[in-house]
Design a protein around this motif. Structure first.
Motif, PDB file in Angstrom:
ATOM      1  N   MET A   1       0.854  -1.200   0.000  1.00  0.00           N
ATOM      2  CA  MET A   1       0.000   0.000   0.000  1.00  0.00           C
ATOM      3  C   MET A   1       0.883   1.240   0.000  1.00  0.00           C
ATOM      4  O   MET A   1       1.847   1.324   0.763  1.00  0.00           O
ATOM      5  N   ARG A   2       0.579   2.186  -0.876  1.00  0.00           N
ATOM      6  CA  ARG A   2       1.274   3.474  -0.867  1.00  0.00           C
ATOM      7  C   ARG A   2       0.261   4.532  -0.431  1.00  0.00           C
ATOM      8  O   ARG A   2      -0.821   4.644  -1.009  1.00  0.00           O
ATOM      9  N   THR A   3       0.623   5.313   0.590  1.00  0.00           N
ATOM     10  CA  THR A   3      -0.303   6.329   1.103  1.00  0.00           C
ATOM     11  C   THR A   3       0.123   7.697   0.618  1.00  0.00           C
ATOM     12  O   THR A   3       1.275   8.108   0.813  1.00  0.00           O
ATOM     13  N   VAL A   4      -0.802   8.405   0.002  1.00  0.00           N
ATOM     14  CA  VAL A   4      -0.511   9.726  -0.557  1.00  0.00           C
ATOM     15  C   VAL A   4      -1.493  10.737   0.039  1.00  0.00           C
ATOM     16  O   VAL A   4      -2.710  10.620  -0.152  1.00  0.00           O
ATOM     17  N   PHE A   5      -0.939  11.689   0.770  1.00  0.00           N
ATOM     18  CA  PHE A   5      -1.755  12.803   1.276  1.00  0.00           C
ATOM     19  C   PHE A   5      -1.785  13.848   0.182  1.00  0.00           C
ATOM     20  O   PHE A   5      -0.783  14.520  -0.074  1.00  0.00           O
ATOM     21  N   TYR A   6      -2.920  13.938  -0.504  1.00  0.00           N
ATOM     22  CA  TYR A   6      -3.055  14.894  -1.609  1.00  0.00           C
ATOM     23  C   TYR A   6      -4.149  15.879  -1.272  1.00  0.00           C
ATOM     24  O   TYR A   6      -5.289  15.498  -0.990  1.00  0.00           O
ATOM     25  N   THR A   7      -3.793  17.159  -1.316  1.00  0.00           N
ATOM     26  CA  THR A   7      -4.746  18.185  -0.912  1.00  0.00           C
ATOM     27  C   THR A   7      -4.380  19.504  -1.575  1.00  0.00           C
ATOM     28  O   THR A   7      -3.293  19.653  -2.131  1.00  0.00           O
ATOM     29  N   ALA A   8      -5.294  20.450  -1.471  1.00  0.00           N
ATOM     30  CA  ALA A   8      -4.978  21.834  -1.806  1.00  0.00           C
ATOM     31  C   ALA A   8      -4.762  22.577  -0.493  1.00  0.00           C
ATOM     32  O   ALA A   8      -5.319  22.201   0.547  1.00  0.00           O
ATOM     33  N   SER A   9      -3.949  23.606  -0.562  1.00  0.00           N
ATOM     34  CA  SER A   9      -3.633  24.365   0.646  1.00  0.00           C
ATOM     35  C   SER A   9      -3.481  25.834   0.293  1.00  0.00           C
ATOM     36  O   SER A   9      -3.151  26.171  -0.849  1.00  0.00           O
TER      37      SER A   9
END
Ligand code: NAP
Length: 185
Positions: free
Chosen positions: A1-9
């Motif tokens: 599993m690869r965890t990616v925190f993807y968001t706008a900021s």
């Protein structure tokens, strides 16, 4: 599993204002901007906290509008929702409630995601909990041309260059997309 925190900021590191308002984000010109859908379509599952989930229910997927969940920004399937509460789930949505330490739930998440990508949607502290559990691989942020005096933080943890490696920096319209690999602690 690869965890990616993807968001706008915002430029100064907020995901939302103190009242969970995202108007600063919707005010940015869309032309040439990021296409989160492309990333989301490559993910095996999403995970979020309850403030993020409730924002979507309130603004994009009202419980009484059939089908709106699948059209919403976080209509990933399945969606793992961290909450201590018994929150409502839209009809037909595969939303699975989890509670307590992230580390306790990694086997469940890995069983679903396999070799795929888990999208850590937010908020920032939940992403921090994945980091604390040694289970955050990448941080991808679309930085908007906006600042706020206060709000919900992007990542309320201390990380230095020994833990973050800049992989790429790209322009997408008025946004700057920064992608960092998270190095083991
Ligand atoms: N800019 C963007 O692209 C972007 C992306 C994501 C989010 N957002 C916005 O940013 C804001 C984030 O809000 P937030 O910082 O408050 O974060 P959040 O992660 O969405 O929600 C936090 C809540 O989730 C629950 N929770 C978190 N960890 C838990 C755990 N381990 N076990 C059980 N429950 C847990 C707790 O509430 P309960 O237990 O009381 O339910 C906690 O108060 C929202 O307004 C969201 O819409 C913006």
């Amino acid at each position: 599993m690869r965890t990616v925190f993807y968001t706008a900021s915002t430029l100064n590191g907020f995901l939302a204002d103190p009242h969970d308002d995202l108007q600063w984000l919707f005010d940015v010109e869309e032309e040439g901007g990021p296409d989160p859908g492309t990333f989301i379509s490559t993910t095996a599952a999403g995970v979020c906290g309850s403030a993020t989930y409730e924002w979507v229910l309130a603004h994009e997927a009202p419980l009484d509008v059939a089908g709106s969940w699948n059209e919403s920004m976080i209509g990933t399937s399945p969606l793992f929702l961290f909450t201590h509460r018994d929150l409502p789930i839209p009809e037909g949505a595969d939303v699975r409630i989890l509670s307590g330490p992230v580390a306790d739930h990694l086997p469940t998440l890995e069983a679903v995601v396999g070799d795929g990508v888990l999208w850590v949607i937010g908020g920032g502290d939940l992403a921090g909990q994945f980091l604390d559990a040694g289970a955050l691989d990448e941080i991808r942020v679309d930085v908007a041309p906006a600042t706020l005096p206060a709000g919900k933080p992007l990542l309320p943890r201390a990380l230095g260059p020994d833990r973050l490696r800049l992989v790429s920096a790209q322009q997408a319209g008025q946004f700057a997309r920064l992608t960092y690999e998270v190095l083991p602690g």
